[in-house]
Design a protein around this motif. Structure first.
Motif, PDB file in Angstrom:
ATOM      1  N   ALA A  83       0.817  -1.214   0.000  1.00 36.10           N
ATOM      2  CA  ALA A  83       0.000   0.000   0.000  1.00 36.10           C
ATOM      3  C   ALA A  83       0.847   1.258   0.000  1.00 36.10           C
ATOM      4  CB  ALA A  83      -0.930  -0.002   1.211  1.00 36.10           C
ATOM      5  N   GLY A  84       2.054   1.166   0.529  1.00 33.53           N
ATOM      6  CA  GLY A  84       2.906   2.353   0.559  1.00 33.53           C
ATOM      7  C   GLY A  84       2.210   3.507   1.247  1.00 33.53           C
ATOM      8  N   GLY A  85       2.048   4.594   0.551  1.00 38.33           N
ATOM      9  CA  GLY A  85       1.441   5.787   1.135  1.00 38.33           C
ATOM     10  C   GLY A  85       0.001   6.016   0.731  1.00 38.33           C
ATOM     11  N   MET A  86      -0.731   4.970   0.364  1.00 39.01           N
ATOM     12  CA  MET A  86      -2.134   5.160  -0.042  1.00 39.01           C
ATOM     13  C   MET A  86      -2.916   5.828   1.087  1.00 39.01           C
ATOM     14  SD  MET A  86      -3.244   1.692  -2.115  1.00 39.01           S
ATOM     15  CE  MET A  86      -4.926   2.245  -2.422  1.00 39.01           C
ATOM     16  N   GLN A  87      -3.458   7.001   0.806  1.00 33.96           N
ATOM     17  CA  GLN A  87      -4.228   7.752   1.797  1.00 33.96           C
ATOM     18  C   GLN A  87      -5.689   7.318   1.860  1.00 33.96           C
ATOM     19  OE1 GLN A  87      -2.705  10.008   3.896  1.00 33.96           O
ATOM     20  NE2 GLN A  87      -0.887   9.145   2.929  1.00 33.96           N
ATOM     21  N   ASN A  88      -6.141   6.605   0.826  1.00 39.42           N
ATOM     22  CA  ASN A  88      -7.551   6.224   0.728  1.00 39.42           C
ATOM     23  C   ASN A  88      -7.778   4.765   1.122  1.00 39.42           C
ATOM     24  OD1 ASN A  88      -6.134   5.319  -1.567  1.00 39.42           O
ATOM     25  ND2 ASN A  88      -7.979   5.297  -2.817  1.00 39.42           N
ATOM     26  N   LEU A  89      -6.915   4.191   1.951  1.00 37.91           N
ATOM     27  CA  LEU A  89      -6.975   2.773   2.277  1.00 37.91           C
ATOM     28  C   LEU A  89      -6.936   2.540   3.780  1.00 37.91           C
ATOM     29  CD1 LEU A  89      -6.764  -0.263   1.389  1.00 37.91           C
ATOM     30  CD2 LEU A  89      -4.269   0.059   1.501  1.00 37.91           C
ATOM     31  N   THR A  90      -7.814   1.642   4.228  1.00 37.35           N
ATOM     32  CA  THR A  90      -7.806   1.154   5.604  1.00 37.35           C
ATOM     33  C   THR A  90      -7.794  -0.363   5.535  1.00 37.35           C
ATOM     34  OG1 THR A  90      -9.146   3.041   6.308  1.00 37.35           O
ATOM     35  CG2 THR A  90      -9.034   1.157   7.810  1.00 37.35           C
ATOM     36  N   LEU A  91      -6.891  -1.004   6.269  1.00 38.96           N
ATOM     37  CA  LEU A  91      -6.803  -2.466   6.302  1.00 38.96           C
ATOM     38  C   LEU A  91      -7.161  -2.958   7.694  1.00 38.96           C
ATOM     39  CD1 LEU A  91      -3.483  -2.880   4.295  1.00 38.96           C
ATOM     40  CD2 LEU A  91      -5.810  -3.349   3.488  1.00 38.96           C
ATOM     41  N   LEU A  92      -8.068  -3.952   7.742  1.00 42.79           N
ATOM     42  CA  LEU A  92      -8.576  -4.449   9.017  1.00 42.79           C
ATOM     43  C   LEU A  92      -8.540  -5.968   9.076  1.00 42.79           C
ATOM     44  CD1 LEU A  92     -11.802  -2.235   9.187  1.00 42.79           C
ATOM     45  CD2 LEU A  92      -9.650  -1.821  10.404  1.00 42.79           C
ATOM     46  N   LEU A  93      -8.235  -6.487  10.245  1.00 44.70           N
ATOM     47  CA  LEU A  93      -8.323  -7.920  10.504  1.00 44.70           C
ATOM     48  C   LEU A  93      -9.789  -8.244  10.782  1.00 44.70           C
ATOM     49  CD1 LEU A  93      -6.681 -10.558  10.932  1.00 44.70           C
ATOM     50  CD2 LEU A  93      -6.591  -9.962  13.358  1.00 44.70           C
ATOM     51  N   MET A  94     -10.406  -9.033   9.893  1.00 45.55           N
ATOM     52  CA  MET A  94     -11.839  -9.316  10.035  1.00 45.55           C
ATOM     53  C   MET A  94     -12.196 -10.556   9.229  1.00 45.55           C
ATOM     54  SD  MET A  94     -15.051  -6.680   9.432  1.00 45.55           S
ATOM     55  CE  MET A  94     -14.170  -5.374  10.263  1.00 45.55           C
ATOM     56  N   ASP A  95     -13.184 -11.272   9.701  1.00 44.70           N
ATOM     57  CA  ASP A  95     -13.685 -12.493   9.078  1.00 44.70           C
ATOM     58  C   ASP A  95     -14.799 -12.143   8.094  1.00 44.70           C
ATOM     59  OD1 ASP A  95     -14.914 -14.942   8.514  1.00 44.70           O
ATOM     60  OD2 ASP A  95     -14.944 -15.596  10.590  1.00 44.70           O
ATOM     61  N   ALA A  96     -14.726 -12.672   6.891  1.00 49.66           N
ATOM     62  CA  ALA A  96     -15.732 -12.401   5.853  1.00 49.66           C
ATOM     63  C   ALA A  96     -17.122 -12.879   6.246  1.00 49.66           C
ATOM     64  CB  ALA A  96     -15.313 -13.059   4.535  1.00 49.66           C
ATOM     65  N   GLU A  97     -17.200 -13.858   7.126  1.00 51.49           N
ATOM     66  CA  GLU A  97     -18.490 -14.407   7.528  1.00 51.49           C
ATOM     67  C   GLU A  97     -19.126 -13.629   8.680  1.00 51.49           C
ATOM     68  OE1 GLU A  97     -18.086 -18.602   8.284  1.00 51.49           O
ATOM     69  OE2 GLU A  97     -16.867 -18.865   6.484  1.00 51.49           O
ATOM     70  N   HIS A  98     -18.374 -12.755   9.328  1.00 50.66           N
ATOM     71  CA  HIS A  98     -18.861 -11.976  10.475  1.00 50.66           C
ATOM     72  C   HIS A  98     -18.292 -10.561  10.407  1.00 50.66           C
ATOM     73  CE1 HIS A  98     -18.704 -16.234  11.798  1.00 50.66           C
ATOM     74  NE2 HIS A  98     -19.919 -15.952  12.214  1.00 50.66           N
ATOM     75  N   MET A  99     -18.801  -9.768   9.492  1.00 48.51           N
ATOM     76  CA  MET A  99     -18.278  -8.422   9.310  1.00 48.51           C
ATOM     77  C   MET A  99     -18.844  -7.463  10.345  1.00 48.51           C
ATOM     78  SD  MET A  99     -18.000  -7.892   5.259  1.00 48.51           S
ATOM     79  CE  MET A  99     -18.401  -9.304   4.261  1.00 48.51           C
ATOM     80  N   GLU A 100     -18.008  -6.553  10.779  1.00 49.42           N
ATOM     81  CA  GLU A 100     -18.363  -5.598  11.827  1.00 49.42           C
ATOM     82  C   GLU A 100     -18.773  -4.241  11.267  1.00 49.42           C
ATOM     83  OE1 GLU A 100     -14.910  -5.583  14.333  1.00 49.42           O
ATOM     84  OE2 GLU A 100     -14.902  -7.774  14.436  1.00 49.42           O
ATOM     85  N   PHE A 101     -19.465  -4.241  10.152  1.00 53.85           N
ATOM     86  CA  PHE A 101     -19.921  -3.010   9.527  1.00 53.85           C
ATOM     87  C   PHE A 101     -21.441  -2.940   9.600  1.00 53.85           C
ATOM     88  CE2 PHE A 101     -16.178  -4.366   6.983  1.00 53.85           C
ATOM     89  CZ  PHE A 101     -15.303  -3.358   7.369  1.00 53.85           C
ATOM     90  N   PRO A 102     -21.992  -1.728   9.663  1.00 57.51           N
ATOM     91  CA  PRO A 102     -23.452  -1.590   9.622  1.00 57.51           C
ATOM     92  C   PRO A 102     -24.008  -2.009   8.262  1.00 57.51           C
ATOM     93  CG  PRO A 102     -22.389   0.459  10.328  1.00 57.51           C
ATOM     94  CD  PRO A 102     -21.309  -0.454   9.852  1.00 57.51           C
ATOM     95  N   ASP A 103     -25.287  -2.314   8.232  1.00 59.22           N
ATOM     96  CA  ASP A 103     -25.975  -2.612   6.975  1.00 59.22           C
ATOM     97  C   ASP A 103     -25.836  -1.419   6.018  1.00 59.22           C
ATOM     98  OD1 ASP A 103     -26.789  -4.786   8.458  1.00 59.22           O
ATOM     99  OD2 ASP A 103     -28.924  -4.333   8.380  1.00 59.22           O
ATOM    100  N   ASN A 104     -25.854  -1.728   4.718  1.00 55.74           N
ATOM    101  CA  ASN A 104     -25.917  -0.691   3.672  1.00 55.74           C
ATOM    102  C   ASN A 104     -24.790   0.339   3.764  1.00 55.74           C
ATOM    103  OD1 ASN A 104     -28.407  -1.908   2.896  1.00 55.74           O
ATOM    104  ND2 ASN A 104     -29.427  -0.721   4.482  1.00 55.74           N
ATOM    105  N   THR A 105     -23.569  -0.115   3.960  1.00 58.33           N
ATOM    106  CA  THR A 105     -22.429   0.777   4.151  1.00 58.33           C
ATOM    107  C   THR A 105     -21.660   1.068   2.874  1.00 58.33           C
ATOM    108  OG1 THR A 105     -22.140  -0.016   6.421  1.00 58.33           O
ATOM    109  CG2 THR A 105     -20.235   1.034   5.404  1.00 58.33           C
ATOM    110  N   PHE A 106     -21.534   0.098   1.967  1.00 57.96           N
ATOM    111  CA  PHE A 106     -20.592   0.209   0.856  1.00 57.96           C
ATOM    112  C   PHE A 106     -21.263   0.354  -0.508  1.00 57.96           C
ATOM    113  CE2 PHE A 106     -18.410  -1.949   4.284  1.00 57.96           C
ATOM    114  CZ  PHE A 106     -17.253  -1.184   4.382  1.00 57.96           C
ATOM    115  N   ASP A 107     -20.611   1.136  -1.366  1.00 59.84           N
ATOM    116  CA  ASP A 107     -21.055   1.292  -2.753  1.00 59.84           C
ATOM    117  C   ASP A 107     -20.639   0.086  -3.593  1.00 59.84           C
ATOM    118  OD1 ASP A 107     -22.080   4.087  -2.591  1.00 59.84           O
ATOM    119  OD2 ASP A 107     -19.994   4.471  -2.003  1.00 59.84           O
TER     120      ASP A 107
END
Length: 145
Positions: free
Chosen positions: A63-87
């Motif tokens: 990623a180097g200096g990518m300012q538009n990126l966040t990387l998280l440790l998370m399981d695809a089967e149990h995501m910690e995001f609210p409903d209807n979050t992503f485009d």
């Protein structure tokens, strides 16, 4: 090394075509070592998740200096995001390594906005026994990283 030829001649072009025009909030499920990162435009705010800290560390290096990126440790089967979050929700060659891909796909649908898009570059297990054995071997190696 094993995937280098197909990555150079095929997958790389597919990644570029699928990702280079995205904008808004993007979730990449199974970001792995970060092969897709170079293809995201600055207009996309990308969150990449993976269940392997080792893979995420490699992605951070890419990623180097990518300012538009966040990387998280998370399981695809149990995501910690609210409903209807992503485009957009992105998967590239990851569903074969998820224990319950249907459950992961349901989670992806949950976090995707109603007007959002799921972009999946995936493959199926070969019906050829020798190729399938090789695919299974590579999959086990990737999961253990």
């Amino acid at each position: 090394m094993i995937e280098a030829p197909i990555e150079i001649f095929l997958y790389g072009r597919w990644r570029e075509e699928a990702l280079s025009n995205l904008k808004g909030r993007v979730l990449e499920v199974g970001v792995g070592t970060g092969r897709n990162l170079e293809h995201y435009p600055a207009a996309a705010h990308v969150i990449g998740i993976d269940n392997s800290e080792g893979m995420l560390e490699k992605a951070r290096e890419k990623a180097g200096g990518m300012q538009n990126l966040t990387l998280l440790l998370m399981d695809a089967e149990h995501m910690e995001f609210p409903d209807n979050t992503f485009d957009y929700v992105i998967t590239t060659f990851v569903l074969c390594s998820v224990p319950d891909p249907v459950k992961a796909l349901k989670e992806m649908r949950r976090v995707l906005k109603p007007s959002g898009e799921l972009i999946a570059l995936e493959h199926m297990r070969s019906s050829n026994r020798l190729i399938a054995w090789f695919e299974d071997l590579i999959n086990r190696l990737c999961i253990s990283l």
